[in-house]
Design a protein around this motif. Sequence first.
Motif, short mmCIF file in Angstrom:
data_model
loop_
_atom_site.label_atom_id
_atom_site.label_comp_id
_atom_site.label_asym_id
_atom_site.label_seq_id
_atom_site.Cartn_x
_atom_site.Cartn_y
_atom_site.Cartn_z
N ASN A 134 0.61 -1.17 0.43
CA ASN A 134 -0.17 0.09 -0.13
C ASN A 134 0.83 1.58 -0.05
OD1 ASN A 134 -2.17 1.97 0.77
ND2 ASN A 134 -3.39 0.73 0.76
N PHE A 189 0.02 4.15 -0.41
CA PHE A 189 -0.30 5.56 0.73
C PHE A 189 -0.35 5.48 2.10
CE2 PHE A 189 -3.95 4.55 -2.84
CZ PHE A 189 -3.51 5.06 -3.38
N THR A 190 -0.32 4.37 2.24
CA THR A 190 -0.05 4.16 4.24
C THR A 190 1.67 3.71 4.35
OG1 THR A 190 -0.81 1.35 4.33
CG2 THR A 190 -1.82 3.88 4.79
N GLY A 191 1.90 3.11 3.22
CA GLY A 191 3.55 2.52 3.27
C GLY A 191 3.48 0.85 3.72
N GLU A 192 2.18 0.14 4.02
CA GLU A 192 2.08 -0.57 4.65
C GLU A 192 2.15 -2.11 3.48
OE1 GLU A 192 -1.44 0.18 8.51
OE2 GLU A 192 -1.31 0.19 6.03
N LEU A 210 -0.28 -5.11 2.99
CA LEU A 210 -1.41 -5.75 4.12
C LEU A 210 -2.29 -6.84 3.53
CD1 LEU A 210 -3.27 -2.52 4.54
CD2 LEU A 210 -1.53 -3.45 5.88
N VAL A 256 -10.19 -3.86 -2.85
CA VAL A 256 -9.41 -4.31 -2.42
C VAL A 256 -10.00 -4.66 -1.30
CG1 VAL A 256 -6.83 -4.02 -1.63
CG2 VAL A 256 -7.39 -2.59 -3.05
N PRO A 281 13.09 11.53 4.30
CA PRO A 281 11.45 11.29 3.53
C PRO A 281 11.75 11.17 2.12
CG PRO A 281 11.37 13.60 4.25
CD PRO A 281 12.94 13.14 5.06
N ASN A 308 9.92 10.77 -0.07
CA ASN A 308 8.68 10.85 -1.44
C ASN A 308 9.15 11.63 -2.77
OD1 ASN A 308 8.54 12.25 1.39
ND2 ASN A 308 6.71 13.55 0.22
N ARG A 366 7.90 2.38 -3.75
CA ARG A 366 7.15 3.11 -3.50
C ARG A 366 7.63 4.94 -4.37
NH1 ARG A 366 4.24 5.62 1.52
NH2 ARG A 366 5.70 7.17 2.03
N TRP A 371 4.01 5.18 -7.19
CA TRP A 371 3.87 6.14 -6.64
C TRP A 371 3.88 7.92 -6.33
CZ3 TRP A 371 -1.24 7.51 -5.57
CH2 TRP A 371 -1.57 9.20 -5.07
N ALA A 423 -2.99 10.59 -13.02
CA ALA A 423 -4.37 9.88 -11.87
C ALA A 423 -4.14 8.79 -12.11
CB ALA A 423 -4.91 10.69 -12.70
N ALA A 478 -5.46 0.23 -5.86
CA ALA A 478 -6.33 1.12 -5.13
C ALA A 478 -7.34 0.39 -5.87
CB ALA A 478 -5.50 1.97 -4.77
N PRO A 479 -8.62 1.28 -5.46
CA PRO A 479 -9.70 1.09 -6.88
C PRO A 479 -9.87 2.32 -7.09
CG PRO A 479 -10.23 1.17 -4.54
CD PRO A 479 -9.26 0.55 -3.79
N TYR A 521 -7.65 2.74 -10.14
CA TYR A 521 -6.05 2.64 -10.97
C TYR A 521 -6.17 1.95 -11.73
CZ TYR A 521 -4.46 5.91 -7.06
OH TYR A 521 -4.59 6.56 -6.68
#
Lengths: 566, 566
Positions: free
Chosen positions: B28, B30-33, B35, B49, B259, B261, B300, B304, B313, B319-320, B322
């Motif tokens: 993920n 977005f959250t760096g996880e 899952l 998902v 960081p 990003n 990432r 991302w 975009a 993720a939903p 994409y």
Amino acid sequence: MKNPKKLIEVATGREVADLVFKNANVVNVFTGEILPADVAVSDGWIAGVGQYSGKQEIDCTDKYLCPGFIDAHLHIESTMVLPAELVRMVLPSGTTTMIVDPHEIVNVCGAQGMQFMLNASENLPCNLYFMLPSSVPATPFETAGADFTAADMAPFVGHPRVLGLGEVMCFTDVVGGGDVILEKLAQLSPRPVDGHAPGLTGKSLQAYAAAGVKTEHEGTTFAEALEKARAGLAILVREGSAAHNLAAIVGGLVDNDLPTNRFMFCTDDKHLDDIARDGHIRWNVKLAIELGMKPVNAIRMASWNAAVEYGLADVGAIAPGYKADIVLLSSLKQVEIDAVYKDGIEARQALQNIPAFDAEKAQPRVMQSVKAPKVTAEMLALPVNGKTDVIDMVPYQLVTNHLREEVPTQNGLFVPNETYTKLCVVERHGKNGNLVVAPLKGYGIVGGALATSVAHDSHNIIAAGDNDADIAKAINQLSKIGGGYVLVKNGAIAGQVPLPVAGLMSTAPATEVERATHKIIKKASAMGIPYYVDPFISLSFLALPVIPSIRLTDKGLFNVDTFELI
Amino acid sequence: MKNPKKLIEVATGREVADLVFKNANVVNVFTGEILPADVAVSDGWIAGVGQYSGKQEIDCTDKYLCPGFIDAHLHIESTMVLPAELVRMVLPSGTTTMIVDPHEIVNVCGAQGMQFMLNASENLPCNLYFMLPSSVPATPFETAGADFTAADMAPFVGHPRVLGLGEVMCFTDVVGGGDVILEKLAQLSPRPVDGHAPGLTGKSLQAYAAAGVKTEHEGTTFAEALEKARAGLAILVREGSAAHNLAAIVGGLVDNDLPTNRFMFCTDDKHLDDIARDGHIRWNVKLAIELGMKPVNAIRMASWNAAVEYGLADVGAIAPGYKADIVLLSSLKQVEIDAVYKDGIEARQALQNIPAFDAEKAQPRVMQSVKAPKVTAEMLALPVNGKTDVIDMVPYQLVTNHLREEVPTQNGLFVPNETYTKLCVVERHGKNGNLVVAPLKGYGIVGGALATSVAHDSHNIIAAGDNDADIAKAINQLSKIGGGYVLVKNGAIAGQVPLPVAGLMSTAPATEVERATHKIIKKASAMGIPYYVDPFISLSFLALPVIPSIRLTDKGLFNVDTFELI
């Protein structure tokens, strides 16, 4: 207008900067560092960060420079002042960019309301961007002032300050695949689309994200925010007057050491008194730091993260080529504001140049929006027979209980007292003159009535009182002044706050509006309304047919749980 | 085309997904996880998902799903194959999006080259986006095939796959405030603008950023990358065939716990053999993880982060909403690729649908780009008298030394031997037929000559040999085959790789081109060229008038240190 050629001259040192912040500790949002440097400004833009000299130099020794704060989502109407007046309130506390959803005025005035807000936010010392309200009318269960269809939106899509689609409140329509909202989403895709889906979870949340919704500000628990973040929604951490979601969400971020770059701040609805006391987005930053977030990360949430999410190319950082929207802090941890600069101009000076509001130039539909019928006491009669539906206010919450009780009557008609108030909604957009009445418990007004034209989302007139004459008087007075707040006590007008702009906003200075509001609330509160009930704002939400369990719209009592008119 | 209505149906579970990745460990971004979840795909898009069932289900137990990789900056011409053929090479290693700067072909063919690349990259199983080359012609010191002015760019600005302005190599022009480049920057502002400014620092760097440049991929040390990141440039960490910047930059990020990003990956120039051996962006991810970067952060950077920077975009995340551009890994740390899916279709299957190249449809200017004069041995005579200027190659580097030496002569004319090679550049765009000759040291060819039409940035013909007859033969053969690589040994054509597309790219399959290139290099290397010198690529850079200290363009010897023709 940015002049890159000039910026290059200043950046290289071939030309002298207009203004240099000397010896500052500069928050670098890109690397998450705080670095000692001078910041050179030319024509309101940052030319360079390094060692510079300027015509004017400001010594920033031991102080911190950070980018101007961004409120990623708010409704200006909730402050009851015009954009210019809100800017007066928020700029001194560091907010230099606001992303505005004019949902309320568009519910009243449609496209003319949208155009009014664009006009009224031109050339202000604050960057005001707009999202196009997506959910007007909000429901078919009340009479709104206008529709705002995909076709109505079309002329605004290309406006340089329109960013995307405003909060998609009709999340059940989205999850249901409704054509009306999907058409709006398609029209704005792939621009930013704000969400509004309290409690949405699981497969429905996946569907909402799949539809193209990109942000969410309704998360009240960390678990909710995290699930939404995982689904790809950027999370706007809201800290406003009614909603306080920051502690839960930022606390969760800190405890779980999660990356913060998809999180940002908003106020949504924050009233003038709260802004005056705590500041605006500055308050979010301060609370986040108190919760243990690294100051640089809290500042990134208040600046760069929002700029990235909404595609704002030239704000959110202290770096060459960005606007000189700068907050000078004397304390980083306390977020103590020493000075604020918008386009390189100190806030007090920048605020002096705001032109006065010119009602002549405003759209007539905006300035004459209250078209309610003249109301007589007789029209307010409510026949009851045995148990009837009662709206029961819950202390400290927006939700209501749906009661079935016997209420006091005389000749078969409901007679309000100190326990049972008479609540009344009057359609005021000149469409059908609907007038409905219901008993309300928990409000407690004695010896008079109040009325307001601020009543989410359709902003019909809502009034409450303990006798028909005063209720009628309050409603009629409200029509006379073109909307606002009216208080009637024992047959006489005891106070009023005119909000002639769409019945939602004043044309007066923010300080005056704040004072007048404070005064009328104090007077109303003295008439038996519990101390924990805001006399006007609590009414404003009693017509909103999306919060459980029972509401009163101009079409009648609405059961939110079954989603139907009673 | 995305069909949100369909995605909603599948996300909610009301319709069955086409394809579900079951029981995967999902990265993920977005959250760096990481899952555990199923990922549901419909019509090539991710619908949801969570827990899903599908018509087709792929068991992903103990495997990892991550978003398809993005190469944030590359020149396809450097691979010598067409876009479709490069996609065949990179897709199986996980690259599903490439941001292409067609600088080379546009230097040869101008706007027709740009259009060709757009045409040749349609409907491929890889998202190919383009940056408009900003610096064509690169310098006035050589004859390019075309100009590519702001006016030439205009028709491409609105193309859905054109993102912004390609690497602004003329950084001295920018820092100097030159109008030509500022006009191009203004035209694309505020879209993405790639930088190219090796070693630029201090106030000049600030000026470069102030001008609107948004990214940089030329940082070779961590200190350089960090200064550029602090100035607001997103850093493209490059790991290609010649440039290896990853260890320095990622190492610095890890050591300093900064960081990530604003950091992403690119290859810039990576040859087919290296791609075949190591994979494409996958290799950057693997190296970053080996250097101690958290796998999720490395992924990432490869997905991302680049999507955000370039405003893409619908890619870069699982993720939903994409694209179902998905890499399935059997090992996260080793980045071992189990399978790759583009738009939900497995790579091998997706690659079967690529149509063959149709030369008939290509622009004539692109397919007949070599218009050099017929060259005779006599034209290659170089009169010398005493000490003369010599280009001295430096082992393992692109820089050259500028020598003044006596070279072997006969009748006052330079005679090459095993130490002094004859280097020759011939203008080949049909503009002036310039032909220049100079002595070259460190190349060592004996008994023949080679010629190539790949010669940065103007791509005139460059040839080198130890006798005039073979040099002339190599050049003339190159004209005959429309460009490419030619090797002549003892008067006979010993090998050739035709590159008829702008003299830069082959129309053959990638595997054939790789094999043919390998073969001709091996043959050439056996003719006395040191093992550490690539016979053709080293020549390609000897005409590039931006790398110190001395180069040979079609206008003559060029002193890069003083930036003037000798």
